[in-house]
Design an enzyme around this catalytic site. Sequence first.
Site, PDB file in Angstrom:
ATOM      1  N   GLU A 172      78.595  53.684  46.102  1.00 33.89           N
ATOM      2  CA  GLU A 172      78.694  53.776  47.568  1.00 33.89           C
ATOM      3  C   GLU A 172      77.950  55.009  48.091  1.00 33.89           C
ATOM      4  OE1 GLU A 172      82.800  51.326  48.496  1.00 33.89           O
ATOM      5  OE2 GLU A 172      82.944  53.502  48.313  1.00 33.89           O
ATOM      6  N   GLU A 362      82.513  45.283  44.243  1.00 31.81           N
ATOM      7  CA  GLU A 362      83.863  45.633  44.699  1.00 31.81           C
ATOM      8  C   GLU A 362      84.252  44.721  45.841  1.00 31.81           C
ATOM      9  OE1 GLU A 362      84.958  49.672  45.612  1.00 31.81           O
ATOM     10  OE2 GLU A 362      83.555  50.491  44.117  1.00 31.81           O
TER      11      GLU A 362
END
Length: 469
Positions: A172, A362
């Site tokens: 991320e 995810e």
Amino acid sequence: MTTPFPPTFLWGGATAANQIEGAYDQDGKGLSVQDVLPRGIFGPRTEAPTPDNLKLQAIDFYHRYEDDLELLAAMGLRTFRFSVAWSRIFPHGDDAEPNEAGLAFYDRVVDTCLRLGMEPLVTISHYETPLALAERLDGWRSREMVDLYVRYARTLVERYRGRVTYWLTFNEINSLFHAPFMSAGIATPKDQLTEADLYQAAHHELVASALATQVIHEVDPAAQVGCMVLAMPVYPLTPAPDDVVAAMHADHRNLFYGDVHVRGRYPGYVLRDLRERGIELDITDADREALTHTVDFVSFSYYMSICETAAEVDAGEGNIMGGVPNPHLPASEWGWQIDPQGLRVVLNQFWDRWQKPLFIVENGLGARDELVEVDGRLTVVDDYRIAYLRDHLGQVAEAIADGVEVMGYTPWGCIDLVSASTAQMSKRYGFVHVDRDDDGTGTLTRRTKASYDWYRQVIATDGASLQDG
């Protein structure tokens, strides 16, 4: 029964070292930023590790990895995403030699995955900058971090080449602006950082990611390297053109990182934004050359969409990542709005924009689970999690039918772990329940949930069972 999911689809599950391993001070491991964040992303840091930090023991995967991996493999997982703890390999981040005990641990994890038929999907840096680098260099604000990271990446790929095919550089990477200490090891308090500071840190990470991609391709030409971004489609709150433009600008702030990773250069909208803000980044010719080493695929997390508006409104609780609440969507107990169709939207957006294979690494529902007795054994009847995952996978199927190339799906926290955002155990994602509570008590016993059998059937049928309702 037909299914759009190809037989090569990598069904799996995802974790991170700091949220599962524990053993924070064993076998030569140094401290990471996570060891001083007992309250998660937005909580205050401590000077040293404190007993209330659940991540210090986490779920003890460090000592239980073999049993845990066997349990996950029995569900049919074809890939297992985990991260390497940088400070387990280089305890201070800049040590002269790597820590052999740390490398040997991941040897065992990789080899166990392969023995059990699961492709290792390895994140090189997942929110755990060595604490020594955060305190000595202020993390990724320092250009010195680039060479240290690339050396670390080279150490990993030279050790595990031929065994690890799929690598992710940073988890991320676009979360840096939201959580600079956790995401980028920046010890300076967030309220003392300028936008120029954060953009420069992001630039250093982008250069490091590109150089690591170059190194991995050179050391192991069969390996594939992906970036990993937090995907968050942005909807205009109303059809008003000003809201549409506000949504476009918000979208750009997320897409920027993927654009650089895939296109190998800064997009014009970022250059304009920097000019208009009076921000002049330190970008060398060597940096520009480095950025041309682009990724093979784009991986991403997807939990929520957001709305944006040009109007002054009270955002209320909203989502953890900002924006304003969407009046048409429900939310989880932690305020994350649930939008399965947003996953199809973002898959199409990324595919149309980048034409690179996509990997959903995810996705999942954080929820409070209750152990109940069913047929003489304790389990969790997590129909709410099954419904969430079924709805999202249905949208993945739609995107594949749209022509999007999707490599795989690894739902987050396939075994219960310590939440990154809140550092709680009670915010559970897994198919496997771990007996540990927010106060640190519990036996660490593993028990499969109803979702375990459900996901096993999804994998066994390559998604055809999703049509059974």
